[in-house]
Design an enzyme around this catalytic site. Sequence first.
Site, mmCIF file in Angstrom:
data_model
loop_
_atom_site.group_PDB
_atom_site.id
_atom_site.type_symbol
_atom_site.label_atom_id
_atom_site.label_comp_id
_atom_site.label_asym_id
_atom_site.label_seq_id
_atom_site.Cartn_x
_atom_site.Cartn_y
_atom_site.Cartn_z
ATOM 1 N N TYR A 62 -23.186 -50.639 -49.910
ATOM 2 C CA TYR A 62 -23.095 -50.107 -51.251
ATOM 3 C C TYR A 62 -22.180 -50.909 -52.142
ATOM 4 O O TYR A 62 -22.612 -51.479 -53.130
ATOM 5 C CB TYR A 62 -22.648 -48.653 -51.208
ATOM 6 C CG TYR A 62 -22.909 -48.067 -52.527
ATOM 7 C CD1 TYR A 62 -24.222 -47.917 -52.952
ATOM 8 C CD2 TYR A 62 -21.875 -47.792 -53.389
ATOM 9 C CE1 TYR A 62 -24.495 -47.460 -54.210
ATOM 10 C CE2 TYR A 62 -22.145 -47.334 -54.639
ATOM 11 C CZ TYR A 62 -23.455 -47.168 -55.046
ATOM 12 O OH TYR A 62 -23.710 -46.735 -56.287
ATOM 13 N N ASP B 3 -23.757 -47.563 -60.641
ATOM 14 C CA ASP B 3 -25.110 -47.989 -60.257
ATOM 15 C C ASP B 3 -25.457 -47.400 -58.882
ATOM 16 O O ASP B 3 -24.775 -47.693 -57.900
ATOM 17 C CB ASP B 3 -25.135 -49.533 -60.190
ATOM 18 C CG ASP B 3 -26.522 -50.099 -59.995
ATOM 19 O OD1 ASP B 3 -27.463 -49.332 -59.736
ATOM 20 O OD2 ASP B 3 -26.669 -51.342 -60.101
ATOM 21 N N HIS C 42 -28.247 -47.953 -57.408
ATOM 22 C CA HIS C 42 -29.039 -48.996 -56.759
ATOM 23 C C HIS C 42 -30.235 -48.433 -55.997
ATOM 24 O O HIS C 42 -30.490 -48.797 -54.845
ATOM 25 C CB HIS C 42 -28.133 -49.847 -55.839
ATOM 26 C CG HIS C 42 -28.366 -51.317 -55.995
ATOM 27 N ND1 HIS C 42 -29.257 -52.013 -55.217
ATOM 28 C CD2 HIS C 42 -27.830 -52.217 -56.842
ATOM 29 C CE1 HIS C 42 -29.259 -53.285 -55.575
ATOM 30 N NE2 HIS C 42 -28.408 -53.435 -56.561
HETATM 31 C C1 GCO Z 1 -27.087 -55.034 -61.294
HETATM 32 C C2 GCO Z 1 -28.062 -55.191 -60.173
HETATM 33 C C3 GCO Z 1 -27.708 -56.233 -59.213
HETATM 34 C C4 GCO Z 1 -28.861 -56.500 -58.219
HETATM 35 C C5 GCO Z 1 -29.306 -57.928 -58.205
HETATM 36 C C6 GCO Z 1 -30.546 -58.127 -57.373
HETATM 37 O O1 GCO Z 1 -26.946 -53.928 -61.779
HETATM 38 O O2 GCO Z 1 -26.512 -56.046 -61.688
HETATM 39 O O3 GCO Z 1 -28.279 -53.950 -59.534
HETATM 40 O O4 GCO Z 1 -26.522 -55.748 -58.618
HETATM 41 O O5 GCO Z 1 -28.475 -56.186 -56.929
HETATM 42 O O6 GCO Z 1 -29.496 -58.345 -59.503
HETATM 43 O O7 GCO Z 1 -31.083 -59.400 -57.528
HETATM 44 MG MG MG Z 2 -28.298 -52.533 -61.071
#
Ligand code: GCO
Ligand code: MG
Length: 408
Positions: free
Chosen positions: A161, A215, A217
């Site tokens: 994470y 985020d 994710h």
């Molecule tokens: C962000 C994105 C990145 C991604 C990456 C994948 O918010 O900047 O989530 O953390 O993990 O761009 O290629």
């Molecule tokens: Mg992101």
Amino acid sequence: MKITSAKVFVGGPNKNYVTLKIMTSEGIYGVGDATLNNRETLPAHYLEEYLIPCLVGMDPRNSEDIWQYFYRGAYFRRGPIAMAAFGAIDMALWDIKGKIAGLPVYQLLGGKSRDGAMLYAHASGNDLEDLMDSIAYYREQGYQAVRVQCGIPGMPKGGGYAVADKGDTQNYITNFTGNGPKIETWNTDKYMRYMPDALGEIRDRFGWDMKLLHDVHHRLLPREAAQFAKEVEQHRLYWLEDPTPAEDQDALAFIRQHSTTPLAIGEVFNSIYDCNKLIQSNLIDFIRVSATYAGGITSLKRIVDLAGLHNVQTGFHGAPSHSPISMAAQAHINAWAPNFGIQEYLVLGTTECDALFPSEHKAQKGFFYVSDAPGLGVDFDEQEAGRYEFKRGYHPVARLEDGTVWNY
Ligand code: GCO
Ligand code: MG
């Protein structure tokens, strides 16, 4: 005026930047960025084998027609590989257009709507204390907005994470372990129990003036995301990003029914059609597309205008996989866009990167100031580029503790 040739370079300091350079009969050239993170050679091949042979002989000033020609002409539409390749061409053509006019690209879009564009930094830590130090560091640098991510107690170190962010500033190439990408373990229960209170502690420590972003994710199910968004409402986030994978757009409606936490989505989108429903139905507050993955300035401008109709603000993706060229393309849109919100900004800021992409753009105290140089205002040093070569890299893969593959 005609396009006489174009070349593609793959490589860079810690990132495989894919840089396109388009040359014209007048001696003016333009540069574009086609870096599709961890799949870099694919847009590069698409450009070299299919697009550049058609580009030669075209009038570079007809950027709209060239965009339509490639988009419609491919027959199979959209997709990140194609859109990154079209995006690089489009950026290079706007660069050329600005150089012909002797104007920075933001002037061609309608001029400046603001002096500086607000940036947010990535603060991350293996644990909450580590994260607090990282936030304090960015606050001292003058950032008003900070995205916060931290390791979750009980998850393996870095626990799939915090690493989602730490890995960004480092090198995804390191995620290859010899027999495949690095595996990270994820546990939703532990995250859901820990993170809302951690956000509260951050608020207590740094106060209400800081813009706080987080985020997810893509890690939660719709019902979990709705619960999470509702629980963190009291901490007044500036945004909650990618709570669920965005393919299921109805999930956003479900989250919305339960909370007013602002939602930001779109870093994996590659066309206006991915954004359309979310924007028109007011299911999001910020649109996260990027000039690279979403087809360049021509395409991004359309998305920004659609978003403006529905009071959705911009919050363009700015992970370090975007080279200074696409960051400049976005900076020109940010300077103009009436519905600008914020820009993600990760400072690679190394001397190697500056030498490869010389520019006068400036990031200062959490704001980005676009340069007045004609075109995109970023150059590309081919001799420097000769120092680098492609190295294969991967995103990590996430698995639950029982081994089930999860969303990275
Ligand atoms: C962000 C994105 C990145 C991604 C990456 C994948 O918010 O900047 O989530 O953390 O993990 O761009 O290629
Ligand atoms: Mg992101």
